[in-house]
Design a protein around this motif. Structure first.
Motif, PDB file in Angstrom:
ATOM      1  N   ARG A 142      16.010 -34.623 -20.854  1.00  0.00           N
ATOM      2  CA  ARG A 142      14.672 -34.025 -20.950  1.00  0.00           C
ATOM      3  C   ARG A 142      13.972 -33.997 -19.601  1.00  0.00           C
ATOM      4  O   ARG A 142      13.276 -33.035 -19.283  1.00  0.00           O
ATOM      5  CB  ARG A 142      13.841 -34.784 -21.977  1.00  0.00           C
ATOM      6  N   SER A 143      14.146 -35.033 -18.801  1.00  0.00           N
ATOM      7  CA  SER A 143      13.555 -35.046 -17.457  1.00  0.00           C
ATOM      8  C   SER A 143      14.148 -33.934 -16.609  1.00  0.00           C
ATOM      9  O   SER A 143      13.431 -33.251 -15.876  1.00  0.00           O
ATOM     10  CB  SER A 143      13.792 -36.396 -16.773  1.00  0.00           C
ATOM     11  N   ALA A 144      15.448 -33.750 -16.699  1.00  0.00           N
ATOM     12  CA  ALA A 144      16.105 -32.678 -15.944  1.00  0.00           C
ATOM     13  C   ALA A 144      15.581 -31.315 -16.385  1.00  0.00           C
ATOM     14  O   ALA A 144      15.355 -30.424 -15.553  1.00  0.00           O
ATOM     15  CB  ALA A 144      17.618 -32.753 -16.127  1.00  0.00           C
ATOM     16  N   GLU A 145      15.364 -31.135 -17.681  1.00  0.00           N
ATOM     17  CA  GLU A 145      14.826 -29.868 -18.182  1.00  0.00           C
ATOM     18  C   GLU A 145      13.408 -29.635 -17.668  1.00  0.00           C
ATOM     19  O   GLU A 145      13.050 -28.516 -17.299  1.00  0.00           O
ATOM     20  CB  GLU A 145      14.839 -29.854 -19.715  1.00  0.00           C
ATOM     21  N   ARG A 146      12.594 -30.700 -17.613  1.00  0.00           N
ATOM     22  CA  ARG A 146      11.220 -30.564 -17.099  1.00  0.00           C
ATOM     23  C   ARG A 146      11.233 -30.189 -15.625  1.00  0.00           C
ATOM     24  O   ARG A 146      10.470 -29.334 -15.184  1.00  0.00           O
ATOM     25  CB  ARG A 146      10.430 -31.849 -17.323  1.00  0.00           C
ATOM     26  N   LEU A 157      10.578 -26.092 -11.300  1.00  0.00           N
ATOM     27  CA  LEU A 157      11.167 -25.302 -10.212  1.00  0.00           C
ATOM     28  C   LEU A 157      11.161 -23.815 -10.548  1.00  0.00           C
ATOM     29  O   LEU A 157      10.868 -22.975  -9.690  1.00  0.00           O
ATOM     30  CB  LEU A 157      12.591 -25.770  -9.921  1.00  0.00           C
ATOM     31  N   ARG A 158      11.484 -23.487 -11.787  1.00  0.00           N
ATOM     32  CA  ARG A 158      11.468 -22.090 -12.224  1.00  0.00           C
ATOM     33  C   ARG A 158      10.045 -21.507 -12.107  1.00  0.00           C
ATOM     34  O   ARG A 158       9.863 -20.397 -11.625  1.00  0.00           O
ATOM     35  CB  ARG A 158      11.974 -21.980 -13.663  1.00  0.00           C
ATOM     36  N   GLU A 159       9.050 -22.267 -12.527  1.00  0.00           N
ATOM     37  CA  GLU A 159       7.646 -21.822 -12.445  1.00  0.00           C
ATOM     38  C   GLU A 159       7.227 -21.661 -10.979  1.00  0.00           C
ATOM     39  O   GLU A 159       6.536 -20.698 -10.630  1.00  0.00           O
ATOM     40  CB  GLU A 159       6.726 -22.820 -13.157  1.00  0.00           C
TER      41      GLU A 159
END
Length: 126
Positions: A107-111, A116-118
């Motif tokens: 979940r941390s990696a997804e956040r 980064l995407r934003e």
């Protein structure tokens, strides 16, 4: 002469092989369990101690953090069945006691990925 290794494939530590085998057995058993709380649960990883006494089973689900308590409750209610399935399918001296935990690392990696995407999106608009 030394012992000969079988040909092909990389050699993995016993704990890594045990973890992957347990992950597969648990994932298959979750498919068989008729409990709607577990419908969208994925077993993401397992850490087994060297003596096969305890295994930390990490999961994620579409419900995210909001569903963690209910999922842990469901997994604990089916723990005996899952451990029995492990005992039948895995050749080991003992079956580890299963401890279920949400996969916070995933979940941390997804956040981080979302941030980064934003950031890339903002830079493109600026």
């Amino acid at each position: 002469m030394g012992r000969r290794r079988g040909s092909g494939g990389q050699r993995y530590p016993k704990s890594a092989r045990s973890s992957e085998t347990l992950r597969e057995v648990i994932a298959e058993e979750l498919v068989r369990i008729d409990d709607e709380r577990l419908e969208f649960v994925t077993i993401t990883g397992i850490d087994v101690d060297s003596e096969m006494n305890r295994a930390h089973v990490y999961f994620d689900s579409l419900a995210g953090e909001d569903g963690d308590d209910e999922i842990v409750e469901a997994l604990l209610s089916h723990r005996a069945r899952i451990q029995s399935s492990i005992a039948r399918q895995v050749r080991a001296k003992r079956t580890p006691v299963l401890d279920f935990r949400p996969d916070d690392a995933l979940r941390s990696a997804e956040r981080i990925d979302d941030i980064l995407r934003e950031d890339r999106r903002r830079r493109g608009e600026a």
